[in-house]
Design a protein around this motif. Sequence first.
Motif, PDB file in Angstrom:
ATOM      1  N   ILE A  94       9.999 -17.067  -7.258  1.00 28.92           N
ATOM      2  CA  ILE A  94       8.650 -16.802  -6.759  1.00 28.92           C
ATOM      3  C   ILE A  94       8.284 -17.881  -5.752  1.00 28.92           C
ATOM      4  O   ILE A  94       8.477 -19.068  -6.017  1.00 28.92           O
ATOM      5  CB  ILE A  94       7.629 -16.793  -7.916  1.00 28.92           C
ATOM      6  CG1 ILE A  94       7.982 -15.695  -8.921  1.00 28.92           C
ATOM      7  CG2 ILE A  94       6.217 -16.591  -7.386  1.00 28.92           C
ATOM      8  CD1 ILE A  94       7.133 -15.729 -10.179  1.00 28.92           C
ATOM      9  N   PHE A  95       7.799 -17.471  -4.590  1.00 32.21           N
ATOM     10  CA  PHE A  95       7.350 -18.439  -3.595  1.00 32.21           C
ATOM     11  C   PHE A  95       6.377 -19.413  -4.246  1.00 32.21           C
ATOM     12  O   PHE A  95       5.416 -19.012  -4.904  1.00 32.21           O
ATOM     13  CB  PHE A  95       6.705 -17.698  -2.424  1.00 32.21           C
ATOM     14  CG  PHE A  95       6.058 -18.591  -1.409  1.00 32.21           C
ATOM     15  CD1 PHE A  95       6.736 -19.671  -0.855  1.00 32.21           C
ATOM     16  CD2 PHE A  95       4.745 -18.346  -0.998  1.00 32.21           C
ATOM     17  CE1 PHE A  95       6.138 -20.485   0.088  1.00 32.21           C
ATOM     18  CE2 PHE A  95       4.143 -19.154  -0.051  1.00 32.21           C
ATOM     19  CZ  PHE A  95       4.832 -20.237   0.493  1.00 32.21           C
ATOM     20  N   PHE A  96       6.621 -20.701  -4.060  1.00 32.09           N
ATOM     21  CA  PHE A  96       5.822 -21.721  -4.750  1.00 32.09           C
ATOM     22  C   PHE A  96       4.334 -21.610  -4.412  1.00 32.09           C
ATOM     23  O   PHE A  96       3.473 -21.967  -5.205  1.00 32.09           O
ATOM     24  CB  PHE A  96       6.345 -23.118  -4.401  1.00 32.09           C
ATOM     25  CG  PHE A  96       5.798 -24.201  -5.295  1.00 32.09           C
ATOM     26  CD1 PHE A  96       6.338 -24.422  -6.557  1.00 32.09           C
ATOM     27  CD2 PHE A  96       4.751 -25.003  -4.874  1.00 32.09           C
ATOM     28  CE1 PHE A  96       5.843 -25.417  -7.382  1.00 32.09           C
ATOM     29  CE2 PHE A  96       4.251 -26.001  -5.692  1.00 32.09           C
ATOM     30  CZ  PHE A  96       4.799 -26.213  -6.950  1.00 32.09           C
ATOM     31  N   GLY A  97       4.035 -21.092  -3.218  1.00 27.93           N
ATOM     32  CA  GLY A  97       2.636 -20.927  -2.837  1.00 27.93           C
ATOM     33  C   GLY A  97       1.864 -20.041  -3.797  1.00 27.93           C
ATOM     34  O   GLY A  97       0.684 -20.288  -4.083  1.00 27.93           O
ATOM     35  N   TRP A  98       2.529 -18.999  -4.331  1.00 26.55           N
ATOM     36  CA  TRP A  98       1.833 -18.132  -5.289  1.00 26.55           C
ATOM     37  C   TRP A  98       1.612 -18.849  -6.611  1.00 26.55           C
ATOM     38  O   TRP A  98       0.640 -18.568  -7.324  1.00 26.55           O
ATOM     39  CB  TRP A  98       2.620 -16.838  -5.492  1.00 26.55           C
ATOM     40  CG  TRP A  98       2.644 -15.977  -4.272  1.00 26.55           C
ATOM     41  CD1 TRP A  98       3.729 -15.641  -3.524  1.00 26.55           C
ATOM     42  CD2 TRP A  98       1.515 -15.367  -3.623  1.00 26.55           C
ATOM     43  NE1 TRP A  98       3.358 -14.863  -2.461  1.00 26.55           N
ATOM     44  CE2 TRP A  98       1.999 -14.672  -2.496  1.00 26.55           C
ATOM     45  CE3 TRP A  98       0.154 -15.344  -3.892  1.00 26.55           C
ATOM     46  CZ2 TRP A  98       1.172 -13.953  -1.639  1.00 26.55           C
ATOM     47  CZ3 TRP A  98      -0.691 -14.630  -3.031  1.00 26.55           C
ATOM     48  CH2 TRP A  98      -0.177 -13.953  -1.931  1.00 26.55           C
ATOM     49  N   GLN A  99       2.491 -19.776  -6.955  1.00 28.97           N
ATOM     50  CA  GLN A  99       2.249 -20.594  -8.135  1.00 28.97           C
ATOM     51  C   GLN A  99       1.036 -21.507  -7.921  1.00 28.97           C
ATOM     52  O   GLN A  99       0.253 -21.731  -8.842  1.00 28.97           O
ATOM     53  CB  GLN A  99       3.490 -21.420  -8.463  1.00 28.97           C
ATOM     54  CG  GLN A  99       4.728 -20.577  -8.778  1.00 28.97           C
ATOM     55  CD  GLN A  99       5.947 -21.425  -9.072  1.00 28.97           C
ATOM     56  OE1 GLN A  99       5.869 -22.409  -9.799  1.00 28.97           O
ATOM     57  NE2 GLN A  99       7.097 -21.047  -8.504  1.00 28.97           N
ATOM     58  N   VAL A 100       0.895 -22.013  -6.697  1.00 32.73           N
ATOM     59  CA  VAL A 100      -0.282 -22.812  -6.370  1.00 32.73           C
ATOM     60  C   VAL A 100      -1.541 -21.957  -6.470  1.00 32.73           C
ATOM     61  O   VAL A 100      -2.577 -22.416  -6.967  1.00 32.73           O
ATOM     62  CB  VAL A 100      -0.140 -23.420  -4.962  1.00 32.73           C
ATOM     63  CG1 VAL A 100      -1.421 -24.134  -4.542  1.00 32.73           C
ATOM     64  CG2 VAL A 100       1.041 -24.392  -4.913  1.00 32.73           C
ATOM     65  N   VAL A 101      -1.474 -20.720  -6.015  1.00 35.41           N
ATOM     66  CA  VAL A 101      -2.613 -19.808  -6.143  1.00 35.41           C
ATOM     67  C   VAL A 101      -3.000 -19.632  -7.611  1.00 35.41           C
ATOM     68  O   VAL A 101      -4.183 -19.648  -7.965  1.00 35.41           O
ATOM     69  CB  VAL A 101      -2.294 -18.448  -5.495  1.00 35.41           C
ATOM     70  CG1 VAL A 101      -3.345 -17.401  -5.864  1.00 35.41           C
ATOM     71  CG2 VAL A 101      -2.211 -18.586  -3.979  1.00 35.41           C
ATOM     72  N   ALA A 102      -1.999 -19.476  -8.483  1.00 35.11           N
ATOM     73  CA  ALA A 102      -2.286 -19.327  -9.909  1.00 35.11           C
ATOM     74  C   ALA A 102      -2.964 -20.579 -10.469  1.00 35.11           C
ATOM     75  O   ALA A 102      -3.901 -20.495 -11.270  1.00 35.11           O
ATOM     76  CB  ALA A 102      -0.997 -19.041 -10.675  1.00 35.11           C
ATOM     77  N   ASP A 123       3.625 -18.882   3.733  1.00 36.44           N
ATOM     78  CA  ASP A 123       3.940 -17.479   3.418  1.00 36.44           C
ATOM     79  C   ASP A 123       5.380 -17.284   2.975  1.00 36.44           C
ATOM     80  O   ASP A 123       5.823 -16.146   2.800  1.00 36.44           O
ATOM     81  CB  ASP A 123       3.662 -16.552   4.610  1.00 36.44           C
ATOM     82  CG  ASP A 123       2.224 -16.614   5.083  1.00 36.44           C
ATOM     83  OD1 ASP A 123       1.328 -16.397   4.254  1.00 36.44           O
ATOM     84  OD2 ASP A 123       1.990 -16.897   6.273  1.00 36.44           O
ATOM     85  N   GLY A 124       6.158 -18.383   2.811  1.00 36.99           N
ATOM     86  CA  GLY A 124       7.554 -18.252   2.464  1.00 36.99           C
ATOM     87  C   GLY A 124       8.408 -17.762   3.617  1.00 36.99           C
ATOM     88  O   GLY A 124       9.534 -17.293   3.413  1.00 36.99           O
ATOM     89  N   ALA A 125       7.881 -17.890   4.852  1.00 35.47           N
ATOM     90  CA  ALA A 125       8.602 -17.391   6.035  1.00 35.47           C
ATOM     91  C   ALA A 125       9.784 -18.291   6.371  1.00 35.47           C
ATOM     92  O   ALA A 125       9.835 -19.462   5.994  1.00 35.47           O
ATOM     93  CB  ALA A 125       7.650 -17.315   7.223  1.00 35.47           C
ATOM     94  N   ALA A 126      10.722 -17.720   7.111  1.00 31.88           N
ATOM     95  CA  ALA A 126      11.905 -18.481   7.502  1.00 31.88           C
ATOM     96  C   ALA A 126      11.597 -19.474   8.608  1.00 31.88           C
ATOM     97  O   ALA A 126      12.318 -20.455   8.792  1.00 31.88           O
ATOM     98  CB  ALA A 126      13.001 -17.526   7.963  1.00 31.88           C
ATOM     99  N   THR A 127      10.535 -19.231   9.362  1.00 34.80           N
ATOM    100  CA  THR A 127      10.141 -20.126  10.453  1.00 34.80           C
ATOM    101  C   THR A 127       8.667 -20.452  10.319  1.00 34.80           C
ATOM    102  O   THR A 127       7.897 -19.680   9.714  1.00 34.80           O
ATOM    103  CB  THR A 127      10.395 -19.474  11.817  1.00 34.80           C
ATOM    104  OG1 THR A 127       9.645 -18.256  11.891  1.00 34.80           O
ATOM    105  CG2 THR A 127      11.871 -19.176  12.015  1.00 34.80           C
TER     106      THR A 127
END
Length: 413
Positions: free
Chosen positions: A12-20, A206-210
Motif C-alpha cells: 500500500i502506498f505509504f501516503g494512504w497509511q498517512v491518511v489513515a 501519489d506513488g507516481a514514478a516521477t
Amino acid sequence: MQARTGQERTGIFFGWQVVAAAFVIAVFSWGLNFYGPSVYLHALHAREGWSPSLISAAITLHFLASGALVTRLPALHRRFGLVAVTRAGMLACAAGALAWGHAAAPWHMVPAALLTALGWALTSGVAINAMVAPWFDRRRGAALSMAFNGASLGGVLFTPLWAVLIGAFGFAGASACLALLVALASWPIAGRWLGRVPADLGLHPDGAATPPPPRPAAAPAGPLWRQPCFRSLSLAFALGLVAQMGLLTTLFSLLAPVLGEAGAGGAMSLATACAVVGRTVVGTALPPGLDRRFAGSANFLLQATGCALLAAAPGSAPALLAGVLLFGLGIGNLLSLPPLIAQAEWPAGQVTAVLALLTAVNQGFYAFGPALFGSAMAGWGPVAPPALAMALQLAAAALLLTGRRPAAGRASG
C-alpha cells in the motif's frame, strides 16, 4: 540488512497509511475540541449549576484562543517537526479535557479552555492538511476528504461515548478515561506515520514514478490580508461556518417539536452521515480542470437550498428531513475545500500559511455563531435560524467568486 518500509511490507502506498493516521488524529481532535464543548456545557451545568451563558463564554474563549494560536502552526512545524507538534497538541487536548472534567470553580474553565485551544490549534484542519499534503498532488482532494472524514466520525463516536462514560463514572471520570485513551493512542501513531516525507522512502506524491510537474501558480503580491483572493476566500468560508455552527446549535430545537426528540436525534445523525457522503463525492469526483471556487460556491448554494426548506415549511416532517439532507451534504466540504482552493491558487510553500490565517479568521467569526443564532431564535422564533443561515450562505457563495484570479494565475487540478 536494510529495514523494509511499510509500503514494501503491505503493498500500500505509504501516503494512504498517512491518511489513515491523519483520520485517527482527526477523530480524536474533533471528538474532544469541536464536539466536546457541547458536552462540557451540559455536564458542567448539570453538575455545578453554573449558568449556560457563563460556560458558553469559556467555550468562546476556547475557539478564539485557538484561532490566535493556529497562525503560529507553520513556524512550529518548521522548528520542531510534525511529530513533536502533533504529540504536544494531542497531549494538550487530553489535558484540556481532563481540566474541563475536573473544573470545580468557574475560573477553572479558563485554563481548561486555553489547554483545549492549544490542542485544537495544533491538531485541527491546518495540521491535517500538513500531514497529508506532502504525499499527494493529483489525488490530494480524495486524500484530504478521507482524512477529514475522521472529523465527522469524531462526532459520531465521541458524543455518545461521552454520554456512556459520564453515566458510568461521572464527568470527571469520563474525562480521565478519554484523556488517557487519546494520549496513549496518538503518541505512537504520530511517531510511526507522521515523521517521514516521500523522499525519505524514495517515493513521489501519489506513488507516481516521477515527481509532479511544478504548478504554474504565481505568488500573489503583498501580505495575505491585502490580497483580494485571500480576503474573498477567508470571509466566504467564515460566513459559511457562522451559518453552519449557528444552525447546528439550534437545529435540534427546530426539529424536536415536529419529529420528537428521538426523531430529531436521528435527523442530526443523518446530517453527519451526509457530511461524509458530500465530502467524499467532492473529493473523488471533482474534475481536475474545474475552478474550485465554483465548487465552493455550489456547495454554499446547496446548503442555502436546504435552509430554505427548513425555513419555508417548519411544520412539515418531509420538508425538514429534505432540508437536513441538503444542508448536511455540504457540511464536510467547508473543511476540505479551502485546502484545495489554496493548493490551486498559491505556491506550495505558502499554502500552510494561507490555511493557518484562514482558520484563524474562520474561528474568530464562528465562535460567535451559536450566540447569534440563539438570540435570533429567541427574538424571532424557529424560522429565524434557517433564514439567517440561508442569507449568510448566499452571501458566501457570491463573495467566494469575487476573488477569482485570472486563469493564467491559477494552477490546474
